[in-house]
Scaffold this active site. Structure first.
Site, PDB file in Angstrom:
ATOM      1  N   LYS A 135       0.792  -1.221   0.000  1.00  0.00           N
ATOM      2  CA  LYS A 135       0.000   0.000   0.000  1.00  0.00           C
ATOM      3  C   LYS A 135       0.830   1.280   0.000  1.00  0.00           C
ATOM      4  O   LYS A 135       0.291   2.360  -0.205  1.00  0.00           O
ATOM      5  CB  LYS A 135      -0.995   0.010   1.166  1.00  0.00           C
ATOM      6  N   SER A 147      -2.765 -12.409   4.537  1.00  0.00           N
ATOM      7  CA  SER A 147      -3.281 -12.353   3.158  1.00  0.00           C
ATOM      8  C   SER A 147      -2.267 -12.957   2.194  1.00  0.00           C
ATOM      9  O   SER A 147      -2.633 -13.569   1.185  1.00  0.00           O
ATOM     10  CB  SER A 147      -3.644 -10.925   2.757  1.00  0.00           C
TER      11      SER A 147
HETATM   12  N1  PMP Z   1      -3.297  -7.752   1.682  1.00  0.00           N
HETATM   13  C1  PMP Z   1      -3.118  -6.802   2.599  1.00  0.00           C
HETATM   14  C2  PMP Z   1      -2.496  -7.167   3.917  1.00  0.00           C
HETATM   15  C3  PMP Z   1      -3.530  -5.496   2.335  1.00  0.00           C
HETATM   16  O1  PMP Z   1      -3.368  -4.547   3.272  1.00  0.00           O
HETATM   17  C4  PMP Z   1      -4.134  -5.205   1.075  1.00  0.00           C
HETATM   18  C5  PMP Z   1      -4.605  -3.816   0.802  1.00  0.00           C
HETATM   19  N2  PMP Z   1      -5.813  -3.492   1.475  1.00  0.00           N
HETATM   20  C6  PMP Z   1      -4.313  -6.221   0.154  1.00  0.00           C
HETATM   21  C7  PMP Z   1      -3.863  -7.474   0.497  1.00  0.00           C
HETATM   22  C8  PMP Z   1      -5.014  -6.021  -1.170  1.00  0.00           C
HETATM   23  O2  PMP Z   1      -4.503  -5.035  -2.032  1.00  0.00           O
HETATM   24  P1  PMP Z   1      -5.442  -4.142  -2.947  1.00  0.00           P
HETATM   25  O3  PMP Z   1      -6.086  -3.095  -2.063  1.00  0.00           O
HETATM   26  O4  PMP Z   1      -4.524  -3.530  -3.952  1.00  0.00           O
HETATM   27  O5  PMP Z   1      -6.489  -4.999  -3.576  1.00  0.00           O
END
Ligand code: PMP
Length: 358
Positions: A52, A294
């Site tokens: 991010k 994630s």
């Molecule tokens: N994993 C984590 C830990 C995140 O903080 C984010 C961003 N919210 C994402 C995945 C997904 O990324 P995006 O917002 O670009 O879809």
């Protein structure tokens, strides 16, 4: 094996912000299924520790360029953490005050990190879910004349992934095929931005999108309503709280809608939360890659894909952040603070410096 030496980067950076992006692609050696080559793009190498940072930097710089953000104006955003940390870093480096709204359910270290970086963190009740923190940010922006970063709606989100993340992937796979690219989504910025480029320049690459099994809102086929500013006006009926922080808010964001409308993924996989935790732990303990839940969940989806992938396929998995952000979460459940039986045994196997058992 030759002795390792380093050369330096051959440049001096003017600001921490110049160190955002250009994260490494790394081969998985010990836990990858043997029929495929697995690689990860490790976004923890960004200075704020997550993917991010890219979006945070672009939201602020695009708004500076076209005058939407005035010098010294307060920035406000609803974020579960990584965007807040990225924004806090950017705002600290550039001198903007930052207010972050965040549901009380997210990890404590995230709040403290943002405060450490100079931001104010306003908590919102858990019962109001993602939608509550989001409405609060909007209300604060409207009533105070603050700049709302709008990560879920702004074109500056996917654009930065088109201009950085995607270009890096093309460059790092310039000399070989890329059979699969695997990602989850939060705002959808990563998938929408990277997929624009892969579909154009690497149409043979299959794009795999993953979401939590108990909050499979894209799989459900139902799209929540949005207002004229593309902001959601209801929570998604198929959303349930899940442990994969940063993934899947309780609505389908406008930024993600681009990927849905354009068929920017070839398969959509559902990942149970516990699988994300299992694979995050294995990445750390068996590969030395310390990353979040994630990332583990995205890796779990890639392992599923490997089961039916052709022999020798190259699979690239996005790892969005560092595992240090999860010390107080279920990721660390069962990780002992005191010595385990095995550790006591090692201690007692030689006479020196033994701890007394109480
Ligand atoms: N994993 C984590 C830990 C995140 O903080 C984010 C961003 N919210 C994402 C995945 C997904 O990324 P995006 O917002 O670009 O879809």
């Amino acid at each position: 094996m030759s002795i390792r030496q380093t050369q330096g980067r051959g440049q001096r950076y003017d600001t921490i912000l110049d160190a955002v992006g250009d994260t490494p692609v790394i081969r998985i050696n010990r836990i990858a299924p043997s029929n495929v080559n697995m690689f990860v793009k490790f976004e923890a190498f960004n200075p704020g520790g997550s993917v991010k940072d890219r979006l945070a930097l672009n939201i602020i710089e695009a708004a500076e360029r076209d005058g939407r953000l005035r010098p010294g104006q307060t920035v406000v955003e609803a974020t579960s953490g990584n965007t807040g940390i990225g924004l806090a870093m950017v705002c600290a480096a550039k001198g903007y005050p930052l207010v972050v709204t965040m549901a009380e359910s997210f990890s404590v270290e995230r709040r403290r990190l943002m405060r450490f970086l100079g931001a104010k963190v306003v908590l919102t009740p858990k019962a109001l879910k993602g939608f509550g923190m989001y409405s609060k940010a909007k209300e604060l922006a409207e009533e105070n004349g603050w700049f709302l970063a709008s990560q879920f709606e702004t074109a500056d989100n996917a654009n930065i992934h088109e201009n950085t993340t995607a270009r890096e992937i093309l460059a790092d796979f310039a000399d070989t095929k890329l059979d699969y690219w695997v990602t989850g989504y939060g705002t959808g910025g990563t998938v929408s931005g990277v997929a624009r480029v892969l579909r154009r320049d690497r149409p043979e690459t299959k794009i795999i999108l993953a979401e939590p099994a108990n909050a499979a809102i894209v799989s459900s086929g139902y799209t929540n309503t949005r207002n004229e500013a593309n902001q959601p006006t209801e929570g998604h009926p198929h959303f349930e709280p899940h442990p994969i922080q940063g993934w899947t808010p309780d609505f389908i964001p406008f930024v993600l809608q681009e990927a849905i409308d354009n068929g920017f993924y070839d398969e959509l996989l559902k990942v149970p939360g516990p699988d994300g935790i299992t694979w995050s732990r294995r990445l750390a303990a068996e590969e030395g890659i310390f990353t979040g839940i994630s990332a583990g969940a995205t890796f779990a989806a890639a392992v599923k894909i490997a089961e039916t992938a052709p022999e020798g396929a190259n699979i690239l998995v996005m790892l969005p952040d560092t595992g240090e952000r999860y010390l107080s979460t279920p990721l660390f459940d069962g990780i002992a603070e005191v010595m385990t039986d095995e550790e006591w045994e090692i201690s007692h196997s030689t006479p020196g410096a033994q701890m007394a058992k109480d």
